[in-house]
Design an enzyme around this catalytic site. Structure first.
Site, PDB file in Angstrom:
ATOM      1  N   HIS A 279       1.983  11.492  -3.303  1.00 30.17           N
ATOM      2  CA  HIS A 279       0.946  10.683  -2.654  1.00 30.17           C
ATOM      3  C   HIS A 279       0.354  11.521  -1.521  1.00 30.17           C
ATOM      4  CE1 HIS A 279      -1.272   7.583  -0.794  1.00 30.17           C
ATOM      5  NE2 HIS A 279      -0.565   6.549  -1.229  1.00 30.17           N
TER       6      HIS A 279
ATOM      7  N   ASP B 263       7.786   4.010   1.067  1.00 34.25           N
ATOM      8  CA  ASP B 263       8.373   2.913   0.306  1.00 34.25           C
ATOM      9  C   ASP B 263       7.352   2.209  -0.578  1.00 34.25           C
ATOM     10  OD1 ASP B 263      10.775   3.463   1.531  1.00 34.25           O
ATOM     11  OD2 ASP B 263      10.478   2.008   3.137  1.00 34.25           O
TER      12      ASP B 263
END
Length: 617
Positions: free
Chosen positions: A172, A233
């Site tokens: 990411h 997360d």
């Protein structure tokens, strides 16, 4: 330095001295960087070395001052992730830099010596959960001797069970402070040295990781030993949902009478007309919304599943002991990494992965039945690994969307605004009561309270913290071949007893793990476990702002007790339902926005396996 020729020729000689009561498999005289000449011994469980330069085997001296040598004298093979030949070079006795070593008289043994390195780690002295890279360099004038050692050690490493060989990796790039790429570049050499083949995908849009995981054929996915998320997360949650949405067939969560929704569909079914007893309870993270909500993580629409993917070529066993998940932390909070490794450190996580560590993790299934009060009933399944929150938690993540330009600091700013607003919401929560007999049998008296459903004063309870090789998580663990129903071992339809709590709440939270993070060092629930099959339902009833601030202060304090308030309800359960009395309600699922007017949830024990070993302390 005077060394006779017999010593030099002993490089390939097998020594007779036993190691750890066991005859050595290989032993040679070599030169070790920062130590000097040593006898290097290979045993079935590790490498050890004894210095020949000092009778005390511990450092040299200069100007009468002893220089302590902090290099250990052994390393376990289970802690070694690579061994390799390197370029020819000098071996120094001193641990000082080359210029300093020469200045103090520590000249190299040979300016051109064949060398090989053993790659391992050492635990930080101040932070035992933090693993620091350790490199041990050995040299010899004979190339075949170095090659022999590399081949023999590699042969042992290849026999280590559970170490990954092929991994699918999602990065990411905008995670946290936009450090996803840099974080991967930091740890990538570890995977290269460990000879782990990697397929790396840098996501370019919201939901890409979900789509890839959901659409990848099981046959292709089975060629990998696991999948890694380089991010926070929320990004891990996206990957997890993409994996489970098309593969895991499980019944919907149980629910009490009066909780209206259809029974079953093509995806899963459940009997909700249970003969349960419903008891009314009277009531007249650190915000977890910060978990990596970044520009590449969009709305909740790409998460969850209504129907299974019928295009799968073969079945994929879930849970799977072989196929594991891993996280290289690069998010805003990284609570899952902290709870499973004990450290928020990319190198530590990478070492857990290449060494093949494993720990089971509970996963909660959250089913949204209605998005708003007026919307039609349409179940949407979502899975979460750490936390689900409503009220304060949902408001913070919703508010933070307006300030993405601020980066991770937007969560502090949004949290302050939401706190000052001090809104409460009317809702009804029902939760499944779990007998104290069940909780005690699992936790080995993890809680010694008489009732399992409420722990108002946790000071009176014996709290057992989840640690590496946790007895609670390992006790009565569910077999990997078990069905979805058997992974909720404490639910018995014929014995179901539902308790209700209705009123105005500042927040409603369901913690699967403790959710430790840098702002809440003990997490939301200090003694929540990674794989005990329970959720911790935390209900914060409406109260004065000053008292709520006190609660939040205790949450941010090491050794605090945020649950020890009259306005806080703490219930240990396996399933719950939620119905809002308002027109709209927003939940935070592992940092993801999730609109849900009515939902139900249940926990599956040890549903997935992580490349981790649990915190040590």
């Amino acid at each position: 330095m005077d060394r006779n020729s017999d010593d030099d020729d002993a490089g390939n000689a097998l020594q007779n001295a036993p190691f750890n009561g066991e005859a050595p498999l290989l032993s040679s005289n070599l030169f070790m960087d920062q130590v000097g000449e040593v006898v290097l011994t290979l045993n079935s469980d590790g490498l050890s070395w004894n210095s020949l330069d000092s009778p005390e085997n511990g450092g040299a001296s200069c100007l009468g001052i002893k220089l302590e040598n902090e290099v250990p004298n052994e390393v376990k093979l289970s802690d070694v992730y690579a061994v390799e030949l390197i370029t020819k070079g000098a071996i120094y006795k001193s641990k000082l830099p080359k210029a300093g070593a020469v200045l103090l008289g520590f000249e190299p043994y040979d300016s051109e010596m064949y060398r090989f390195t053993v790659h391992s780690f050492q635990k930080s002295k101040t932070q035992p959960n933090l693993w620091v890279l350790a490199v041990y360099t050995f040299g010899h004038k004979d190339l075949p001797t170095c090659e022999m050692w590399v081949n023999r050690v590699n042969a042992f490493l290849n026999m280590e069970v559970g170490r990954p060989k092929n991994l699918l990796i999602f990065i990411h790039p905008m995670s946290g402070k936009g450090s996803g790429r840099r974080t991967w570049e930091t740890v990538a050499p570890i995977f290269v040295r460990a000879k782990v083949n990697t397929k790396v995908i840098v996501t370019q849009r919201a939901g890409q990781a979900f789509d890839v995981m959901a659409s990848t054929k099981n046959k292709e996915l089975s060629s990998y030993d696991g999948v890694l998320a380089v991010g926070g997360d929320g990004f891990f949650n996206e990957i997890l949902n993409g994996f489970l949405s098309s593969r895991y067939k499980a019944p919907y969560p149980p629910a009490p009478a009066g909780f209206v929704h259809p029974v079953g569909n093509d995806h899963c079914s459940s009997d909700h007309d249970l003969n349960e007893t419903v008891t009314e309870t009277s009531q007249h993270d650190e915000d977890q919304s910060h978990q990596d909500q970044s520009p590449l993580l969009g709305s909740e629409q790409y998460h969850g599943s209504r129907l299974p993917n019928s295009n799968q070529d073969t079945d994929f066993r879930i849970p799977s002991e072989r196929f594991r998940f891993g996280i290289i932390p690069a998010g805003s909070t990284d609570a899952i990494v902290i709870c499973t490794t004990g450290a928020r450190d990319p190198v530590t996580s990478a070492l857990h992965i290449v060494l093949g560590k494993r720990v089971c993790l509970d996963i909660a299934q959250v089913v949204r039945w209605k998005a708003t009060a007026t919307s039609k009933v349409e179940p949407l399944v979502h899975y979460t690994a750490s936390f689900s929150g409503y009220g304060f938690y949902g408001d913070v993540i919703s508010e933070s969307e307006k300030y993405r330009w601020m980066g991770p600091k937007r969560y502090d700013y949004a949290g302050t605004k939401v706190f000052l607003r001090h809104r409460s919401y009317e809702a009804e929560i029902a939760y499944l009561e779990v007998d104290a007999e069940h909780t005690n049998s699992v936790s080995n008296k993890g809680y010694s309270c008489s009732r399992a459903q409420t722990f108002r004063n946790s000071n009176k309870c014996e709290r057992v913290i989840c640690r590496r090789n946790c007895n609670i998580c390992n006790t009565n663990s569910v077999d990997m071949s078990s069905t979805a129903t058997s992974r909720t071992p404490y639910f018995r339809p014929e014995e179901a007893r539902w308790l209700r709590s209705k009123g105005r709440f500042l927040s409603v939270g369901a913690a699967i793990i403790s959710n430790r993070n840098e702002r809440a060092p003990d997490g939301l629930v200090v003694d929540a476990h990674l794989s005990d099959g329970f959720m911790h339902l935390i209900l914060i009833k409406d109260c004065p702002r000053a008292l709520y601030l006190w609660h939040l202060t205790e949450l941010a304090r090491k050794g605090g007790n945020p649950l020890n308030f009259e306005f806080v309800e703490h219930h240990k359960t396996t399933a719950f339902t939620f119905t809002s009395s308002g027109k709209e309600s927003v939940w935070n699922l592992d940092g993801e926005l999730f609109k849900a007017h009515q939902l139900s949830a249940q926990v599956f024990r040890g549903l997935i396996t992580l490349f981790a070993s649990g915190p040590e302390v």
